[in-house]
Design an enzyme around this catalytic site. Structure first.
Site, mmCIF file in Angstrom:
data_model
loop_
_atom_site.group_PDB
_atom_site.id
_atom_site.type_symbol
_atom_site.label_atom_id
_atom_site.label_comp_id
_atom_site.label_asym_id
_atom_site.label_seq_id
_atom_site.Cartn_x
_atom_site.Cartn_y
_atom_site.Cartn_z
ATOM 1 N N GLY A 14 23.932 -16.127 -1.921
ATOM 2 C CA GLY A 14 24.107 -16.121 -0.648
ATOM 3 C C GLY A 14 22.770 -15.864 0.147
ATOM 4 O O GLY A 14 21.792 -15.372 -0.431
ATOM 5 N N ARG A 18 22.131 -12.734 8.065
ATOM 6 C CA ARG A 18 22.330 -11.513 8.907
ATOM 7 C C ARG A 18 21.343 -10.510 8.697
ATOM 8 O O ARG A 18 21.153 -9.471 9.526
ATOM 9 C CB ARG A 18 23.976 -11.004 9.023
ATOM 10 C CG ARG A 18 24.745 -11.958 9.875
ATOM 11 C CD ARG A 18 26.106 -11.941 9.482
ATOM 12 N NE ARG A 18 26.485 -10.464 9.859
ATOM 13 C CZ ARG A 18 27.532 -9.838 9.418
ATOM 14 N NH1 ARG A 18 28.348 -10.454 8.677
ATOM 15 N NH2 ARG A 18 27.821 -8.566 10.046
ATOM 16 N N GLU A 159 41.928 -15.330 2.444
ATOM 17 C CA GLU A 159 40.541 -15.080 3.324
ATOM 18 C C GLU A 159 40.830 -14.920 4.611
ATOM 19 O O GLU A 159 41.821 -15.546 5.093
ATOM 20 C CB GLU A 159 39.721 -16.261 3.113
ATOM 21 C CG GLU A 159 38.895 -16.252 1.730
ATOM 22 C CD GLU A 159 38.373 -15.056 1.395
ATOM 23 O OE1 GLU A 159 37.627 -14.599 1.901
ATOM 24 O OE2 GLU A 159 38.610 -14.426 0.131
ATOM 25 N N TYR A 374 -12.255 10.434 -7.417
ATOM 26 C CA TYR A 374 -12.442 9.248 -7.468
ATOM 27 C C TYR A 374 -13.770 8.767 -6.820
ATOM 28 O O TYR A 374 -14.214 9.604 -5.828
ATOM 29 C CB TYR A 374 -11.272 8.589 -6.364
ATOM 30 C CG TYR A 374 -11.348 7.277 -5.866
ATOM 31 C CD1 TYR A 374 -11.150 6.229 -7.143
ATOM 32 C CD2 TYR A 374 -11.244 6.743 -4.542
ATOM 33 C CE1 TYR A 374 -11.352 5.090 -6.690
ATOM 34 C CE2 TYR A 374 -11.406 5.353 -4.333
ATOM 35 C CZ TYR A 374 -11.169 4.286 -5.687
ATOM 36 O OH TYR A 374 -11.253 3.043 -5.238
ATOM 37 N N SER A 410 -15.882 31.018 -4.822
ATOM 38 C CA SER A 410 -15.585 30.211 -3.601
ATOM 39 C C SER A 410 -16.634 29.143 -3.184
ATOM 40 O O SER A 410 -17.979 29.626 -3.061
ATOM 41 C CB SER A 410 -15.151 31.105 -2.639
ATOM 42 O OG SER A 410 -14.115 31.607 -2.941
HETATM 43 C C1 UD1 Z 1 34.073 -12.205 -0.318
HETATM 44 C C2 UD1 Z 1 35.477 -12.521 -0.969
HETATM 45 C C3 UD1 Z 1 36.508 -11.893 -0.027
HETATM 46 C C4 UD1 Z 1 36.104 -10.254 -0.153
HETATM 47 C C5 UD1 Z 1 34.709 -9.935 0.164
HETATM 48 C C6 UD1 Z 1 34.364 -8.537 -0.309
HETATM 49 C C7 UD1 Z 1 35.431 -14.974 -1.495
HETATM 50 C C8 UD1 Z 1 35.872 -16.349 -0.999
HETATM 51 N N1 UD1 Z 1 35.570 -13.988 -0.499
HETATM 52 O O1 UD1 Z 1 33.797 -12.551 1.073
HETATM 53 O O2 UD1 Z 1 37.760 -11.838 -0.367
HETATM 54 O O3 UD1 Z 1 37.072 -9.530 0.520
HETATM 55 O O4 UD1 Z 1 34.008 -10.871 -0.402
HETATM 56 O O5 UD1 Z 1 33.055 -8.198 0.321
HETATM 57 O O6 UD1 Z 1 34.926 -14.854 -2.655
HETATM 58 N N2 UD1 Z 1 27.684 -16.205 -2.944
HETATM 59 C C9 UD1 Z 1 26.813 -17.178 -3.779
HETATM 60 N N3 UD1 Z 1 27.063 -18.259 -3.331
HETATM 61 C C10 UD1 Z 1 27.735 -18.964 -2.389
HETATM 62 C C11 UD1 Z 1 28.525 -17.913 -1.509
HETATM 63 C C12 UD1 Z 1 28.437 -16.510 -1.973
HETATM 64 O O7 UD1 Z 1 26.087 -16.792 -4.484
HETATM 65 O O8 UD1 Z 1 27.973 -20.160 -2.095
HETATM 66 C C13 UD1 Z 1 27.377 -14.733 -3.300
HETATM 67 C C14 UD1 Z 1 26.785 -13.923 -2.179
HETATM 68 O O9 UD1 Z 1 25.270 -13.856 -2.259
HETATM 69 C C15 UD1 Z 1 27.454 -12.635 -2.351
HETATM 70 C C16 UD1 Z 1 28.863 -12.871 -2.682
HETATM 71 O O10 UD1 Z 1 28.859 -14.170 -3.332
HETATM 72 O O11 UD1 Z 1 26.672 -11.903 -3.186
HETATM 73 C C17 UD1 Z 1 29.910 -12.699 -1.738
HETATM 74 O O12 UD1 Z 1 29.616 -13.774 -0.706
HETATM 75 P P1 UD1 Z 1 29.750 -13.736 0.785
HETATM 76 O O13 UD1 Z 1 29.657 -14.890 1.425
HETATM 77 O O14 UD1 Z 1 29.204 -12.381 1.318
HETATM 78 O O15 UD1 Z 1 31.545 -13.460 0.659
HETATM 79 P P2 UD1 Z 1 32.552 -12.806 1.831
HETATM 80 O O16 UD1 Z 1 32.646 -13.636 3.109
HETATM 81 O O17 UD1 Z 1 31.842 -11.570 2.037
#
Ligand code: UD1
Ligand code: CA
Length: 456
Positions: A14, A18, A159, A374, A410
């Site tokens: 991800g 933010r 979701e 040093y 001293s």
């Molecule tokens: C996700 C869950 C949600 C849960 C929440 C808890 C899904 C669809 N939703 O939502 O049900 O309540 O976490 O915090 O799984 N990531 C990737 N590749 C991507 C998208 C995300 O590696 O394409 C990774 C992100 O880096 C992160 C994790 O997956 O570590 C979660 O992704 P994020 O987009 O934060 O999911 P949420 O919308 O928080």
């Protein structure tokens, strides 16, 4: 615990927009360790046999941190961020090669405990094909909701953006971690579509697919703090606060006194012994061990240090990497110790810099002593023998060795070795002029009373 091999897939692709950061989100630290580091450690503690990590293209720093912490981790790139389901499928080779259980963790959810992961895996032992970690969110907006049937099985995960009004009223939320005991997980994941509010392949959709196939899907509950996902700096601070609250509680449960717990800052690996007393406003960076019965007075700062049994340190003392304070030693106010060992009963009670050296048993370091370690190019060692006495305001110019039992007068600048039991003194001879002060005052007094010269 289960005897089946365990593969843990950690998602970190991800973007983390933010956070408004030049650093990838999962490298931001909670209690002195990256969020990724927390998650990898949890996976290892829960008994992972194999680790896989999913990153976005260009996340070299994330890859490097993962390989530093878990040498055999296999890293996969998710070419485009198309959702958590898509992310897990990016590790397809690892999934297909693996015979055993699979757990998916989010690298931005750093507080899940190894024991909790253990319970999630235990649900597989109890017959579930898929187990989702769930929690009752005080504020559920943004989380996926677990839709249960009459038998407590998870029918689907909705979701937030896709959930109906009715589903949004469900308090049970998806924490993110999921465990699988399915024959071919990759095939199941490949059936996930992206016809939803975000146009993404949701990992959570795997639950409805599995349930429709007649598989058993279970929810395993955890504490809301464990489910804290970090998407912003504010949530990073919330995760830090939750970690600290938990760590302070553990330190106290293990038999230490924190006079004002909310003012003591611990790291992920801080070790505090029994009957240690920690006064207010103390900061522990990574790598600190405080042994039984030590007393930490107020306002101290520690990184990479050991404080021995019954030692007394502070107030206002600073311990940098390699500071090793022996049993019953004393380190007082405004003393800095770095890469130096104070042996049993040694004392440095006020205003000193002790860097790159050794202070022998019961030796005394006077106020204002500086280890001049040093020379602008290299660091050198200062060795103070057992029972030696270093007078106040002494500069010990390293490399230098003060023999056992020696005395340093001293104000000396000591640049040559001093033999055991010798006195070394380096200062000009004191000159005393009897009556000088009285004569001086008398002279100045006469001048002040003299008539002033006319001003024009
Ligand atoms: C996700 C869950 C949600 C849960 C929440 C808890 C899904 C669809 N939703 O939502 O049900 O309540 O976490 O915090 O799984 N990531 C990737 N590749 C991507 C998208 C995300 O590696 O394409 C990774 C992100 O880096 C992160 C994790 O997956 O570590 C979660 O992704 P994020 O987009 O934060 O999911 P949420 O919308 O928080
Ligand atoms: Ca998230």
């Amino acid at each position: 615990m289960t005897a089946r091999p365990l593969l843990v897939v950690v998602l970190a692709a991800g973007k983390g927009v933010r956070m408004r950061s030049a650093i990838p989100k999962v490298l931001h630290a909670v209690a002195g360790r990256s969020m990724l580091g927390h998650v990898l450690a949890t996976a290892q503690a829960a008994g992972a046999d194999k680790l896989a990590l999913v990153v976005a293209p260009g996340m070299e720093a994330v890859r490097a941190e993962a390989q530093r912490l878990a040498r055999d981790i296999e890293v996969f790139e998710q070419a485009t961020p198309e959702g958590t389901g898509h992310a897990v499928l990016s590790a397809r080779q690892a999934l297909e090669r693996h015979q055993g259980d699979i757990v998916v963790l989010f690298a931005d959810t750093p507080l899940v405990e190894p024991g909790t992961l253990g319970r999630l895996i235990a649900a597989l032992d109890a017959g579930a094909h898929i187990a989702a970690l769930a929690f009752h969110a005080p504020e559920a907006t943004g989380y996926g909701r677990l839709v249960l049937d009459g038998q407590g099985r998870v029918v689907r995960i909705a979701e937030h953006l896709d959930a109906s009004e009715h589903e949004r009223r469900i308090g049970l939320c998806n924490a993110g971690a999921m465990a699988f005991r399915v024959p071919r997980l990759a095939d199941l994941l490949a059936r996930i579509g992206n016809a939803n509010a975000k146009g993404e392949y949701y990992l959570t959709d795997v639950v409805a697919l599995a349930a429709a196939d007649g598989m058993t899907t279970a929810a395993v509950a955890c504490e809301p703090q464990e489910a804290l996902g970090v998407n912003s700096r504010e949530q990073l601070a919330a995760a830090e606060a939750a970690f600290q609250a938990r760590a302070r509680r553990r330190v106290m449960e293990a038999g230490a006194t924190l006079v004002a717990p909310e003012t003591v800052w611990l790291s992920f690996d801080t070790e505090i012994g029994r009957d240690v007393v920690i006064e207010p406003n103390v900061f522990f960076g990574p790598g600190v061990v405080v042994e039984d019965g030590a007393h930490i007075l107020a306002n101290c700062h520690f990184v990479g240090a050991r404080i021995g049994k019954g030692a007394r340190v502070g107030p206002f003392a600073r311990f940098r990497p390699g500071a090793d304070i022996g049993e019953a030693a004393h380190v007082g106010n405004f003393v800095e110790v770095k890469n130096a060992r104070l042996e049993t009963g040694a004392k440095a009670n006020h205003l000193a810099y002790i860097g790159d050296g050794r202070v022998g048993e019961r030796a005394n370091i006077g106020a204002g002593t500086i280890f001049c370690n040093y020379d602008g190019f290299n660091k050198h060692f200062t060795d103070v023998g057992k029972g030696a006495f270093v007078g106040s305001n002494t500069s010990l110019v390293a490399p230098v060795k003060i023999g056992d039992g020696a005395y340093i007068g001293s104000g000396s600048v000591i640049s040559r070795d001093v033999a055991p039991d010798a006195l070394a003194l380096e200062r000009s001879t004191q000159e005393t002029r009897p009556g000088w002060a009285a004569r001086f005052r008398a002279l100045m007094g006469r001048r002040r009373n003299a008539p002033k010269p006319p001003s024009d």
